[in-house]
Design a protein around this motif. Structure first.
Motif, PDB file in Angstrom:
ATOM      1  N   GLN A 124       0.828  -1.212   0.000  1.00  0.00           N
ATOM      2  CA  GLN A 124       0.000   0.000   0.000  1.00  0.00           C
ATOM      3  C   GLN A 124       0.855   1.253   0.000  1.00  0.00           C
ATOM      4  N   GLN A 140      -0.796   4.110  -1.742  1.00  0.00           N
ATOM      5  CA  GLN A 140      -1.769   3.341  -2.529  1.00  0.00           C
ATOM      6  C   GLN A 140      -1.362   3.164  -3.999  1.00  0.00           C
ATOM      7  N   GLN A 195      -8.238  12.978  -3.347  1.00  0.00           N
ATOM      8  CA  GLN A 195      -8.361  13.226  -1.912  1.00  0.00           C
ATOM      9  C   GLN A 195      -9.368  12.262  -1.270  1.00  0.00           C
ATOM     10  N   TRP A 196     -10.469  12.048  -1.940  1.00  0.00           N
ATOM     11  CA  TRP A 196     -11.475  11.116  -1.409  1.00  0.00           C
ATOM     12  C   TRP A 196     -10.885   9.703  -1.254  1.00  0.00           C
ATOM     13  N   SER A 197     -10.052   9.296  -2.212  1.00  0.00           N
ATOM     14  CA  SER A 197      -9.550   7.911  -2.192  1.00  0.00           C
ATOM     15  C   SER A 197      -8.344   7.719  -1.282  1.00  0.00           C
ATOM     16  N   THR A 198      -7.705   8.821  -0.857  1.00  0.00           N
ATOM     17  CA  THR A 198      -6.484   8.706  -0.053  1.00  0.00           C
ATOM     18  C   THR A 198      -6.827   8.364   1.398  1.00  0.00           C
ATOM     19  N   PHE A 199      -6.414   7.173   1.819  1.00  0.00           N
ATOM     20  CA  PHE A 199      -6.708   6.666   3.163  1.00  0.00           C
ATOM     21  C   PHE A 199      -8.211   6.660   3.456  1.00  0.00           C
ATOM     22  N   HIS A 200      -8.996   6.299   2.453  1.00  0.00           N
ATOM     23  CA  HIS A 200     -10.429   6.115   2.723  1.00  0.00           C
ATOM     24  C   HIS A 200     -10.553   4.964   3.714  1.00  0.00           C
ATOM     25  N   PRO A 201     -11.146   5.206   4.887  1.00  0.00           N
ATOM     26  CA  PRO A 201     -11.068   4.192   5.943  1.00  0.00           C
ATOM     27  C   PRO A 201     -11.818   2.907   5.604  1.00  0.00           C
ATOM     28  N   GLU A 202     -12.891   3.029   4.843  1.00  0.00           N
ATOM     29  CA  GLU A 202     -13.730   1.859   4.578  1.00  0.00           C
ATOM     30  C   GLU A 202     -13.156   1.012   3.447  1.00  0.00           C
ATOM     31  N   PHE A 203     -12.374   1.612   2.573  1.00  0.00           N
ATOM     32  CA  PHE A 203     -11.948   0.900   1.355  1.00  0.00           C
ATOM     33  C   PHE A 203     -10.439   0.689   1.306  1.00  0.00           C
ATOM     34  N   ALA A 204      -9.852   0.519   2.492  1.00  0.00           N
ATOM     35  CA  ALA A 204      -8.401   0.329   2.571  1.00  0.00           C
ATOM     36  C   ALA A 204      -8.005  -1.112   2.266  1.00  0.00           C
ATOM     37  N   HIS A 205      -8.925  -2.048   2.446  1.00  0.00           N
ATOM     38  CA  HIS A 205      -8.605  -3.457   2.178  1.00  0.00           C
ATOM     39  C   HIS A 205      -9.732  -4.073   1.361  1.00  0.00           C
ATOM     40  N   ARG A 235     -18.722   0.541  -1.804  1.00  0.00           N
ATOM     41  CA  ARG A 235     -19.284  -0.222  -0.687  1.00  0.00           C
ATOM     42  C   ARG A 235     -19.875  -1.539  -1.183  1.00  0.00           C
ATOM     43  N   ASN A 294     -16.868  -3.671  -1.928  1.00  0.00           N
ATOM     44  CA  ASN A 294     -16.156  -4.100  -0.720  1.00  0.00           C
ATOM     45  C   ASN A 294     -16.904  -5.212  -0.003  1.00  0.00           C
TER      46      ASN A 294
END
Lengths: 168, 562
Positions: free
Chosen positions: B42, B117, B151-161, B235, B238
């Motif tokens: 990552q 990422q 910015q939205w995708s950087t360290f998005h907490p829900e979509f990190a894995h 979502r 995921n």
């Protein structure tokens, strides 16, 4: 006694996770001492809701594939929910956390267990988890620091619903 | 270009600190190999054949000259003096030491860069048109929307894995130079009849093992809802994307299994909850991002600069370079120049530290200090005055970046392949080299016109072989390196996956095979027809017959001998 992180504090907690019996039947929920806590699976909770709710010492645990939609608004009545992470790279639990908090009004303790250690705690916290059963072979004192690996974020999250662009 | 404020800088700095700690714990034995792998990926760090490889993000391919100089400096200090530009507009170091990576990241952060990422099962670098903001056929500048997505995708907490990697591309021009149809999410920025901006959203495109063209699931999305809609798509993916088999884990498999209609309905159902929520874009945020991508201080010029036109008359070599490497600009008197990183004999997409420093100087002198990276693995100076094109050409020749071959056979797209990459089944660079050597005659190349060759060293398709007019895929056969050829693929608005021509070939046969394919084209070509148009007219059979001529049952030579 096992130790877990709750609200950034390390506390003692032994709360068994009850899994289905080998034949698939639900296990018997043991009698607990005062202030005891036991987690039953979502399917068991849904099947035995009336009696389990009456006890008051029962939390519900979610497997990664369980659907928060099945619990729905009942989430708001619970004090404890735990979500299993079969691998720390399995991100389904992140969505479960957010749905429970943001859609179904869960305000109790949300606990991550399974393959949980320092490097996902920040993400987990932002998805609404406030308790972490860190893997026993990992340094829990070090892990707690992971919650604050980042202190500023772009997106909306459970703790800070306003994305950065509404605050900057 | 986007400039960090204190918030952006803090996030990147905290990442450096986090990764430094992760590296320390790995080296101290506190993180196992299996635990460290997803964490380092990552952050763009692969463990490769010879050494680790670090992939650095270049958001939608945009760089400032100071950043280019920093890339050169890192190549000197921590690597072997060169870098490789990728098909996703990123840049790779092939020889860093694992323990030096935190320091490299700290240096990158000092010029507002990072490796966040660039690999792993998360949302990757958003890519776009290398001519964004200057293209003559542009409808809407995609860059502000790319930055909003970054910015939205950087360290998005829900979509990190996520179940698997996730790639987003954005196009705002009539021609699609961002290959949006072969991305997990492809976005076309459009204008409606009232002149309002909106998005077409495609999902489930992708190359790799199961190449697919994306499906249109939202024909018109209003700008304010961009992020809530992306949240809904991600979502659904995921939660329901397959995690049991990594070859079936991309969103395209889920979309296909559900059908695009059902997938779109599921997304809409999820979106109903998120729409108008806090992630809804504000007018101020949209305006803020647009302020970073205003036009530079162009001079008011009439166009058709006399000295430029005279130079074209006087120098056939310059004229040829202008034909191939200079792209029409929307502002009169300006042009966008592609510096070819496909000099014959050099590895496609590679640049040395000295070349990078020289490009930074050229950018400062000729193009407002900015450089673009194309997904065709070339560098672009997007805002050059016509009157300065000749001077720029002379300078570009000096550093070997003036090969007049953009869009031609030798402008081939190529992954690092088995020489470097541990995923590869076969080497790709020697094949690229043999094609360049075989077709070294510039007059002939020029006459052949536009032909896209894409070479991938394995089924992961980093060289995008499925969408090359001629695609070459390295395969492993009984521990020997063979190459499978596809014909008829293409990118853009009519994107198509190429068709496999037949059994694969040994490396030493490849130059001859390519010659035969080109010969069929030349023999059948009508007028100035492009290769792909001839192919569409005559079909695959004439090519098949020629390359397998004299081989029993169309089998490749090596197999016959074995």
């Amino acid at each position: 006694m096992s130790r877990i992180i709750v609200d950034k504090q390390i506390v003692d907690c032994d709360a068994p996770i009850l899994r289905a019996n080998e034949d698939g039947s639900f296990p018997i929920v043991p009698e607990l001492s005062e202030q005891g806590l036991v987690f039953v699976s979502l399917p068991q909770y849904l099947a035995q809701k009336a009696e389990l709710t009456a006890r008051g010492d029962v939390g519900v645990w979610f497997a990664a594939s369980d659907e928060p939609e099945l619990l729905g608004a009942d989430a708001a009545q619970l004090a404890f929910i735990a979500v299993e992470f079969p691998a720390f790279t399995d991100g389904r639990g992140f969505s479960i956390g957010r749905l429970l908090r943001e859609r179904y009004g869960f305000t109790g303790q949300l606990r991550a267990f399974g393959d949980v250690f320092k490097d996902t705690l920040n993400y987990l916290a932002r998805c609404g988890f406030n308790a972490f059963a860190v893997r026993a072979d990992k340094d829990i004192e070090d892990a707690v620091k992971g919650i604050d690996d980042f202190t500023e974020f772009y997106q909306s999250s459970v703790g800070q619903p306003q994305p950065l662009f509404r605050r900057r | 270009m986007y400039i960090y404020d204190d918030y952006d800088q803090k996030i990147v700095d905290q990442r450096v600190a986090q990764y430094r700690d992760q590296t320390r714990r790995y080296l101290a034995g506190e993180l196992t190999d299996d635990e460290f792998r997803p964490l380092r990926l990552q952050n763009g760090l692969y463990i490769q054949r010879h050494a680790p490889m670090l992939r650095v993000a270049i958001p939608y391919g945009n760089l400032r000259s100071d950043q280019v100089r920093k890339l050169a400096e890192l190549a000197r200090k921590y690597d072997k003096g060169y870098v490789h530009f990728t098909t996703r507009q990123n840049v790779q170091y092939n020889w860093p030491a694992l323990e030096n990576v935190p320091e490299m990241l700290a240096e990158l952060a000092s010029v507002q860069m990072h490796a966040i990422q660039t690999s792993g099962n998360c949302i990757r670098n958003t890519t776009s048109d290398q001519f964004a903001g200057v293209a003559y056929d542009e409808i809407v500048d995609p860059r502000p929307w790319c930055e909003i997505i970054r910015q939205w995708s950087t360290f998005h907490p829900e979509f990190a894995h996520l179940p698997r990697k996730f790639k987003i591309a954005v196009n705002g021009a009539q021609e699609d130079r961002a290959a949006v149809l072969v991305h997990d999410i492809g976005i076309n920025v459009k204008l409606n009849a009232q002149g309002q901006v909106g998005f077409e959203i495609y999902v489930g495109g992708g190359l790799g093992r199961t190449p697919m063209i994306g499906d249109l699931i939202k024909p018109w999305l209003e700008p304010a809802h961009l992020l809530t809609y992306l949240d809904a798509v991600l979502r659904v993916y995921n939660r329901y994307g397959r995690r049991d088999n990594k070859y079936k884990a991309r969103i395209k498999i889920l979309v296909k299994a559900m059908t695009p209609e059902v997938f779109a309905a599921k997304v809409d159902q999820e979106w109903a909850y998120l729409k108008n929520g806090p992630q809804t874009l504000t007018d101020e945020e949209i305006a803020r991002n647009h302020r970073f991508f205003t036009a530079p201080a162009y001079e008011s010029l009439p166009g058709d600069d006399p000295s430029f036109l005279a130079a074209i008359e006087a120098s056939p070599a310059f004229s040829r370079w202008v034909d191939r490497n200079v792209f029409a600009h929307k502002v009169p008197g300006y042009a966008a120049v592609t510096l070819s990183l496909k000099q014959h004999g050099a590895a496609p997409g590679d640049a040395t530290d000295a070349q990078l420093d020289a490009v930074a100087d050229l950018a400062d002198r000729f193009s407002f200090g900015e450089v673009r990276v194309s997904h065709g693995q070339n560098l672009i100076l997007a805002d050059v005055k016509e009157s300065e094109l000749f001077a720029l050409w002379e300078e570009a020749k000096r550093i070997g970046f003036a090969t007049p071959n953009i869009g031609l056979l030798t402008d081939l797209i190529c992954c690092p392949g088995g020489d470097f990459c541990s995923l590869a089944n076969a080497k790709s660079l020697p094949v690229a080299k043999s094609v360049q050597e075989r077709f070294d005659n510039l007059d002939f190349l020029f006459d052949l016109g536009e032909i896209d060759i894409n070479i991938s060293g394995c089924i992961n398709a980093c060289g995008h072989h499925h969408i090359g007019h001629i695609g070459i895929l390295g395969v492993d056969k009984n521990n020997a390196e063979f190459y499978q050829i596809t014909l008829g693929g293409r990118q853009g608005v009519d994107a198509q996956i190429g068709k496999v021509i037949g059994p694969s070939f040994a490396q030493e046969e490849m130059a001859d095979v390519m010659s035969k394919i080109i010969q069929v084209f030349v023999d059948n070509r009508e007028g100035d027809e492009r290769f792909i148009d001839t192919f569409d007219r005559i079909g695959i059979d004439p090519f098949k017959n020629k390359v397998y001529e004299g081989r029993p049952a169309g089998r490749a030579k090596k197999e016959v001998e074995a």
